[in-house]
Design a protein around this motif. Structure first.
Motif, PDB file in Angstrom:
ATOM      1  N   ALA A 159      35.589  48.045  43.624  1.00 31.99           N
ATOM      2  CA  ALA A 159      36.094  46.772  43.105  1.00 31.99           C
ATOM      3  C   ALA A 159      37.482  46.487  43.671  1.00 31.99           C
ATOM      4  O   ALA A 159      37.771  45.369  44.112  1.00 31.99           O
ATOM      5  CB  ALA A 159      36.131  46.813  41.572  1.00 31.99           C
ATOM      6  N   LYS A 160      38.328  47.514  43.693  1.00 38.29           N
ATOM      7  CA  LYS A 160      39.683  47.320  44.219  1.00 38.29           C
ATOM      8  C   LYS A 160      39.642  46.915  45.683  1.00 38.29           C
ATOM      9  O   LYS A 160      40.330  45.987  46.115  1.00 38.29           O
ATOM     10  CB  LYS A 160      40.505  48.603  44.044  1.00 38.29           C
ATOM     11  CG  LYS A 160      40.890  48.900  42.599  1.00 38.29           C
ATOM     12  CD  LYS A 160      41.714  50.191  42.523  1.00 38.29           C
ATOM     13  CE  LYS A 160      42.054  50.524  41.077  1.00 38.29           C
ATOM     14  NZ  LYS A 160      42.717  51.859  40.955  1.00 38.29           N
ATOM     15  N   ASN A 199      35.111  46.250  31.851  1.00 30.47           N
ATOM     16  CA  ASN A 199      35.825  47.172  30.977  1.00 30.47           C
ATOM     17  C   ASN A 199      37.179  47.563  31.558  1.00 30.47           C
ATOM     18  O   ASN A 199      38.058  47.995  30.843  1.00 30.47           O
ATOM     19  CB  ASN A 199      34.988  48.428  30.715  1.00 30.47           C
ATOM     20  CG  ASN A 199      33.831  48.544  31.695  1.00 30.47           C
ATOM     21  OD1 ASN A 199      33.901  47.977  32.798  1.00 30.47           O
ATOM     22  ND2 ASN A 199      32.811  49.266  31.329  1.00 30.47           N
ATOM     23  N   HIS A 200      37.343  47.392  32.875  1.00 34.70           N
ATOM     24  CA  HIS A 200      38.626  47.711  33.472  1.00 34.70           C
ATOM     25  C   HIS A 200      39.521  46.481  33.447  1.00 34.70           C
ATOM     26  O   HIS A 200      39.301  45.532  34.199  1.00 34.70           O
ATOM     27  CB  HIS A 200      38.433  48.186  34.912  1.00 34.70           C
ATOM     28  CG  HIS A 200      38.674  49.652  35.071  1.00 34.70           C
ATOM     29  ND1 HIS A 200      39.861  50.157  35.519  1.00 34.70           N
ATOM     30  CD2 HIS A 200      37.895  50.709  34.790  1.00 34.70           C
ATOM     31  CE1 HIS A 200      39.794  51.466  35.549  1.00 34.70           C
ATOM     32  NE2 HIS A 200      38.610  51.832  35.108  1.00 34.70           N
ATOM     33  N   PRO A 201      40.527  46.499  32.615  1.00 34.37           N
ATOM     34  CA  PRO A 201      41.329  45.295  32.376  1.00 34.37           C
ATOM     35  C   PRO A 201      42.052  44.770  33.613  1.00 34.37           C
ATOM     36  O   PRO A 201      42.039  43.568  33.865  1.00 34.37           O
ATOM     37  CB  PRO A 201      42.320  45.731  31.292  1.00 34.37           C
ATOM     38  CG  PRO A 201      42.332  47.213  31.366  1.00 34.37           C
ATOM     39  CD  PRO A 201      40.989  47.634  31.836  1.00 34.37           C
ATOM     40  N   GLU A 235      42.533  40.722  37.957  1.00 32.63           N
ATOM     41  CA  GLU A 235      42.631  40.339  39.368  1.00 32.63           C
ATOM     42  C   GLU A 235      41.476  39.425  39.752  1.00 32.63           C
ATOM     43  O   GLU A 235      41.660  38.446  40.479  1.00 32.63           O
ATOM     44  CB  GLU A 235      42.598  41.599  40.250  1.00 32.63           C
ATOM     45  CG  GLU A 235      43.953  42.216  40.487  1.00 32.63           C
ATOM     46  CD  GLU A 235      44.867  41.277  41.269  1.00 32.63           C
ATOM     47  OE1 GLU A 235      44.574  40.982  42.429  1.00 32.63           O
ATOM     48  OE2 GLU A 235      45.879  40.830  40.691  1.00 32.63           O
ATOM     49  N   TYR A 236      40.301  39.754  39.263  1.00 39.40           N
ATOM     50  CA  TYR A 236      39.121  38.957  39.574  1.00 39.40           C
ATOM     51  C   TYR A 236      39.270  37.535  39.037  1.00 39.40           C
ATOM     52  O   TYR A 236      38.978  36.552  39.729  1.00 39.40           O
ATOM     53  CB  TYR A 236      37.881  39.631  38.987  1.00 39.40           C
ATOM     54  CG  TYR A 236      36.589  38.912  39.272  1.00 39.40           C
ATOM     55  CD1 TYR A 236      36.189  38.637  40.574  1.00 39.40           C
ATOM     56  CD2 TYR A 236      35.763  38.496  38.224  1.00 39.40           C
ATOM     57  CE1 TYR A 236      35.008  37.969  40.841  1.00 39.40           C
ATOM     58  CE2 TYR A 236      34.577  37.837  38.481  1.00 39.40           C
ATOM     59  CZ  TYR A 236      34.200  37.575  39.782  1.00 39.40           C
ATOM     60  OH  TYR A 236      33.026  36.917  40.029  1.00 39.40           O
ATOM     61  N   GLN A 237      39.761  37.459  37.823  1.00 40.19           N
ATOM     62  CA  GLN A 237      39.941  36.133  37.219  1.00 40.19           C
ATOM     63  C   GLN A 237      41.027  35.349  37.941  1.00 40.19           C
ATOM     64  O   GLN A 237      40.909  34.136  38.142  1.00 40.19           O
ATOM     65  CB  GLN A 237      40.271  36.276  35.732  1.00 40.19           C
ATOM     66  CG  GLN A 237      39.053  36.702  34.909  1.00 40.19           C
ATOM     67  CD  GLN A 237      39.352  36.843  33.447  1.00 40.19           C
ATOM     68  OE1 GLN A 237      40.517  36.937  33.040  1.00 40.19           O
ATOM     69  NE2 GLN A 237      38.304  36.879  32.631  1.00 40.19           N
TER      70      GLN A 237
END
Lengths: 186, 186
Positions: free
Chosen positions: A57-58, A106-108, A113-115
């Motif tokens: 994801a990162k 679940n990873h805030p 970052e995605y949002q």
DNA sequence: CCTTCACGAGACAATTATGTCTCATATAAG
DNA sequence: CTTATATGAGACATAATTGTCTCGTGAAGG
């Protein structure tokens, strides 16, 4: 600890992106095979599936951000920036795909970052609207969805070897703005 | 053997479609929970995951075929048929999704049906091209991809409660034909 | 030459998913 | 009431996946 050869780690990440886009149920062993490494080596780089997913994801966010940033700086309008982004993102569609499919909710920090990325895209589209690129009566949320999905369509064309990345991106952009329609509205 | 109450079987299939579109890595236990039944009952209807997947593919093809057929019979042109299909297929996007994602390529008859369906769609688009709905210089394969992915985009809009199925389908069709562009080509 | 280190291969245990079985219950048909 | 049937709960065994470990190898660097 930090002197791990970077290419192996990168190979794992790239293999994971590829396999995930083909078969989301793939096991870690499958990823290791695709990366051309042993299963144990995968565990030397990532403690387990969870850590790998977070890392994916990162990386996905970073790659997409970099590509988008690069496209925006070379453009003189939001409209042109979005067109360049389409071209830049087609080869990275597996990343986009991963982010939209995986529930890293679940990873805030990743979620944030995605949002942020999504909002930035929505903002660019709003600005392009003001430039006359998009009709005012079309919801921005729809344009975002259409952009993402046409991007994915372009990637599928490339994967099926029915078009080059450049051709596919051009088709996707044309479709988003003008549609695939004929002469009816000329 | 054949007197199994149809609602339970249907509940399993519907639950499987739903869960699969959300999390392709879901276990059979997850599907049973979603369907509101016991895990053993699922095994009474389907011998295992493989049989369930094949059945899902069959149901998906049938549902999509029926919807497409229904849409086509009510249309007086290929263009109108495709527009009606977009509306009819948005609520069935989870089926379309399943077929495009799952690799049922080992099952020859299902693969054949899927390809037949794809060719039919390509044919309809070719005919619509002759009617002037689509530009001649746009590859048919791209229009197929764009149709499918805009259909999926519409479904996402509905799922996110950002539009009704009708609104989303209209947006998808408009985008496919005219794009989301502004006044530039009016 | 010698040391270090990342690696592949494979053994191993723990965890999870899957498939089969039994038993009790509820419901509908006779 | 009786019987047949679909079901849920849960025990159980098997298979697949995952995570950890050890050992031998080969290449890089001193």
């Amino acid at each position: 600890m930090k002197a791990i050869k970077p290419t192996t780690r990168d190979a794992i990440i790239e293999a994971a992106f590829q396999i995930y886009s083909e078969d989301p149920t793939a096991s870690l062993a499958d990823i290791a095979v695709r990366a051309g490494i042993g299963r144990a080596t995968l565990h030397r780089h990532f403690s387990g599936r969870d850590e790998l997913l977070v890392e994916l994801a990162k990386v996905a966010i970073k790659d997409l951000d970099d590509a988008a940033e690069c496209a925006v700086t070379g453009a003189q309008s939001y409209t042109e920036a979005l067109r360049l982004m389409m071209h830049a993102l087609v080869p990275l569609a597996s990343r986009q795909w991963f982010l939209s499919q995986t529930s890293v909710e679940n990873h805030p920090d990743i979620l944030a970052e995605y949002q942020r990325q999504s909002e930035e895209m929505a903002n660019d589209i709003e600005e392009a609207k003001k430039e006359g690129c998009f009709a005012a009566d079309v919801p921005t949320t729809w344009i975002v969805q259409a952009f993402d999905n046409l991007l994915y369509a372009a990637w599928q064309m490339v994967r099926n070897e029915e078009a080059t990345a450049k051709q596919a991106a051009a088709l996707a952009w044309r479709t988003l703005v003008e549609g695939t329609g004929g002469h009816l509205h000329g």
